[in-house]
Design a protein around this motif. Structure first.
Motif, PDB file in Angstrom:
ATOM      1  N   PRO A  66      35.426 -21.664 -61.654  1.00 27.18           N
ATOM      2  CA  PRO A  66      33.959 -21.249 -61.378  1.00 27.18           C
ATOM      3  C   PRO A  66      34.147 -20.248 -60.291  1.00 27.18           C
ATOM      4  N   ALA A  67      35.148 -20.203 -59.745  1.00 29.62           N
ATOM      5  CA  ALA A  67      35.165 -18.858 -58.572  1.00 29.62           C
ATOM      6  C   ALA A  67      35.776 -17.555 -59.277  1.00 29.62           C
ATOM      7  N   GLY A  68      35.807 -17.583 -60.665  1.00 26.30           N
ATOM      8  CA  GLY A  68      36.223 -16.319 -61.303  1.00 26.30           C
ATOM      9  C   GLY A  68      37.739 -16.055 -61.191  1.00 26.30           C
ATOM     10  N   ASP A  69      38.768 -16.811 -60.911  1.00 23.63           N
ATOM     11  CA  ASP A  69      39.978 -16.773 -61.014  1.00 23.63           C
ATOM     12  C   ASP A  69      40.676 -17.483 -62.233  1.00 23.63           C
ATOM     13  N   THR A  70      41.548 -16.763 -62.660  1.00 27.02           N
ATOM     14  CA  THR A  70      42.119 -17.101 -63.933  1.00 27.02           C
ATOM     15  C   THR A  70      43.334 -18.268 -63.437  1.00 27.02           C
ATOM     16  N   VAL A  71      42.936 -19.450 -64.121  1.00 28.31           N
ATOM     17  CA  VAL A  71      43.864 -20.627 -63.671  1.00 28.31           C
ATOM     18  C   VAL A  71      44.643 -20.964 -64.819  1.00 28.31           C
ATOM     19  N   LEU A  72      44.721 -20.359 -66.163  1.00 35.22           N
ATOM     20  CA  LEU A  72      45.612 -20.440 -67.111  1.00 35.22           C
ATOM     21  C   LEU A  72      45.322 -19.445 -67.976  1.00 35.22           C
ATOM     22  N   ASP A  73      46.612 -18.785 -68.298  1.00 33.32           N
ATOM     23  CA  ASP A  73      46.748 -17.856 -69.311  1.00 33.32           C
ATOM     24  C   ASP A  73      48.163 -17.948 -69.903  1.00 33.32           C
ATOM     25  N   GLU A  74      48.111 -18.608 -70.812  1.00 34.21           N
ATOM     26  CA  GLU A  74      49.306 -18.838 -71.698  1.00 34.21           C
ATOM     27  C   GLU A  74      49.296 -18.730 -73.110  1.00 34.21           C
ATOM     28  N   THR A  75      50.569 -18.463 -73.606  1.00 35.86           N
ATOM     29  CA  THR A  75      50.559 -18.660 -75.267  1.00 35.86           C
ATOM     30  C   THR A  75      51.055 -19.831 -75.806  1.00 35.86           C
ATOM     31  N   PHE A  76      50.775 -19.858 -76.934  1.00 35.78           N
ATOM     32  CA  PHE A  76      51.336 -21.260 -77.728  1.00 35.78           C
ATOM     33  C   PHE A  76      51.759 -20.903 -79.140  1.00 35.78           C
ATOM     34  N   ASP A  77      52.561 -21.586 -79.642  1.00 33.44           N
ATOM     35  CA  ASP A  77      53.359 -21.603 -81.090  1.00 33.44           C
ATOM     36  C   ASP A  77      53.078 -22.862 -81.596  1.00 33.44           C
ATOM     37  N   LEU A  78      52.412 -23.279 -82.194  1.00 38.12           N
ATOM     38  CA  LEU A  78      52.092 -24.714 -82.874  1.00 38.12           C
ATOM     39  C   LEU A  78      52.549 -25.016 -84.060  1.00 38.12           C
ATOM     40  N   GLU A 115      35.194 -20.780 -67.979  1.00 35.91           N
ATOM     41  CA  GLU A 115      35.082 -20.205 -69.022  1.00 35.91           C
ATOM     42  C   GLU A 115      36.596 -20.405 -69.763  1.00 35.91           C
ATOM     43  N   VAL A 116      36.523 -20.475 -71.298  1.00 35.60           N
ATOM     44  CA  VAL A 116      37.570 -20.856 -72.058  1.00 35.60           C
ATOM     45  C   VAL A 116      37.793 -19.838 -73.091  1.00 35.60           C
ATOM     46  N   THR A 117      38.799 -19.127 -73.136  1.00 38.60           N
ATOM     47  CA  THR A 117      38.748 -18.171 -74.589  1.00 38.60           C
ATOM     48  C   THR A 117      40.266 -18.530 -75.096  1.00 38.60           C
ATOM     49  N   VAL A 118      40.077 -18.635 -76.568  1.00 38.98           N
ATOM     50  CA  VAL A 118      41.329 -18.773 -77.381  1.00 38.98           C
ATOM     51  C   VAL A 118      41.188 -17.540 -78.303  1.00 38.98           C
ATOM     52  N   GLU A 119      42.634 -17.272 -78.394  1.00 44.62           N
ATOM     53  CA  GLU A 119      42.698 -15.913 -79.433  1.00 44.62           C
ATOM     54  C   GLU A 119      43.923 -16.217 -80.375  1.00 44.62           C
ATOM     55  N   LEU A 120      43.743 -16.069 -81.543  1.00 44.97           N
ATOM     56  CA  LEU A 120      44.515 -16.311 -82.659  1.00 44.97           C
ATOM     57  C   LEU A 120      44.835 -15.105 -83.365  1.00 44.97           C
ATOM     58  N   PRO A 121      45.716 -14.058 -82.754  1.00 44.83           N
ATOM     59  CA  PRO A 121      45.924 -12.957 -83.170  1.00 44.83           C
ATOM     60  C   PRO A 121      46.417 -12.700 -84.704  1.00 44.83           C
ATOM     61  N   ASP A 122      47.176 -13.581 -85.402  1.00 39.73           N
ATOM     62  CA  ASP A 122      47.737 -13.445 -86.532  1.00 39.73           C
ATOM     63  C   ASP A 122      47.090 -14.634 -87.575  1.00 39.73           C
ATOM     64  N   THR A 123      46.268 -15.370 -87.022  1.00 46.50           N
ATOM     65  CA  THR A 123      45.479 -16.355 -87.954  1.00 46.50           C
ATOM     66  C   THR A 123      44.189 -16.505 -88.077  1.00 46.50           C
ATOM     67  N   GLU A 124      43.557 -16.661 -89.113  1.00 43.33           N
ATOM     68  CA  GLU A 124      42.112 -17.217 -89.034  1.00 43.33           C
ATOM     69  C   GLU A 124      41.988 -18.497 -89.519  1.00 43.33           C
ATOM     70  N   ILE A 125      41.018 -19.251 -88.872  1.00 46.29           N
ATOM     71  CA  ILE A 125      40.523 -20.502 -89.394  1.00 46.29           C
ATOM     72  C   ILE A 125      39.211 -20.563 -89.788  1.00 46.29           C
ATOM     73  N   ASP A 126      39.033 -20.681 -91.039  1.00 49.74           N
ATOM     74  CA  ASP A 126      37.563 -20.676 -91.525  1.00 49.74           C
ATOM     75  C   ASP A 126      37.010 -19.184 -91.192  1.00 49.74           C
ATOM     76  N   GLY A 127      37.678 -18.200 -91.449  1.00 53.80           N
ATOM     77  CA  GLY A 127      37.212 -17.090 -90.939  1.00 53.80           C
ATOM     78  C   GLY A 127      37.065 -16.611 -89.391  1.00 53.80           C
ATOM     79  N   GLN A 128      37.625 -17.417 -88.616  1.00 54.62           N
ATOM     80  CA  GLN A 128      37.591 -17.281 -87.060  1.00 54.62           C
ATOM     81  C   GLN A 128      39.014 -17.029 -86.702  1.00 54.62           C
ATOM     82  N   SER A 129      39.114 -16.161 -85.582  1.00 51.59           N
ATOM     83  CA  SER A 129      40.245 -15.979 -85.096  1.00 51.59           C
ATOM     84  C   SER A 129      40.261 -16.080 -83.541  1.00 51.59           C
TER      85      SER A 129
END
Length: 171
Positions: A66-78, A115-129
């Motif tokens: 809520p203060a505008g600070d990034t509290v999580l910035d991670e990558t994942f490989d599931l 604010e949560v953002t998820v990005e999947l640079p090499d994958t689309e799930i039902d047209g959404q990445s």
């Protein structure tokens, strides 16, 4: 913030998680949400990313407090959620410890909108990445976020749900 690393000895193995999840599903269908929630409390953290697809998914998650600070910035490989050996490719030589879930602790700093953002640079799930949204955390000690990738339990290909227990994430 603390992220569990897939090969960390303290983290349950993928097979343990799947076994516990199977038990949870059976218990839920029998109406025993207490068992489901007990298992979820042992396996989940504040932010949880679930790969519900039949293929390996890599990407990143960012959470801004809520203060505008990034509290999580991670990558994942599931790994794929239905892959018997955890490799995502049917390769029997891969490690059994590969996970279809990524969990992150120590994310919530205060009550409010994140604010949560998820990005999947090499994958689309039902047209959404990628997906982004605002989630509200009222109780930083109890509430957690589930990010579902390709789940039939949510309306979007990349969906967000807030709850206090694993059973809160089911329809």
């Amino acid at each position: 913030m603390t992220a569990r690393i897939p090969h960390d000895d303290a983290q349950p193995s993928r097979r343990s998680f799947l076994a516990a999840s199977g038990t949870a599903v059976l218990a839920a269908s029998a109406g025993c949400t207490a068992v489901v929630d007990f298992i979820g409390d042992r396996l989940l953290e504040e932010v949880n990313v679930f790969n519900e697809t039949n293929r390996r998914v890599g990407g990143s998650i960012t959470v801004v407090d809520p203060a505008g600070d990034t509290v999580l910035d991670e990558t994942f490989d599931l790994a794929a959620s239905d892959d018997e050996d955890g490799s995502g490719s049917g390769n029997e030589s891969s490690s059994e410890d590969e996970q279809s879930t990524a969990v992150y602790d120590d994310v919530w700093t205060e009550s409010g909108s994140y604010e949560v953002t998820v990005e999947l640079p090499d994958t689309e799930i039902d047209g959404q990445s990628q997906a982004s949204g605002t989630v509200t955390i009222d109780d930083t000690d109890e509430e957690m976020l589930a990010v579902a990738l390709g789940s039939g339990e949510v309306d979007e290909p990349i969906g967000f749900r807030v709850g206090e227990s694993l059973s809160d994430f089911a329809d």
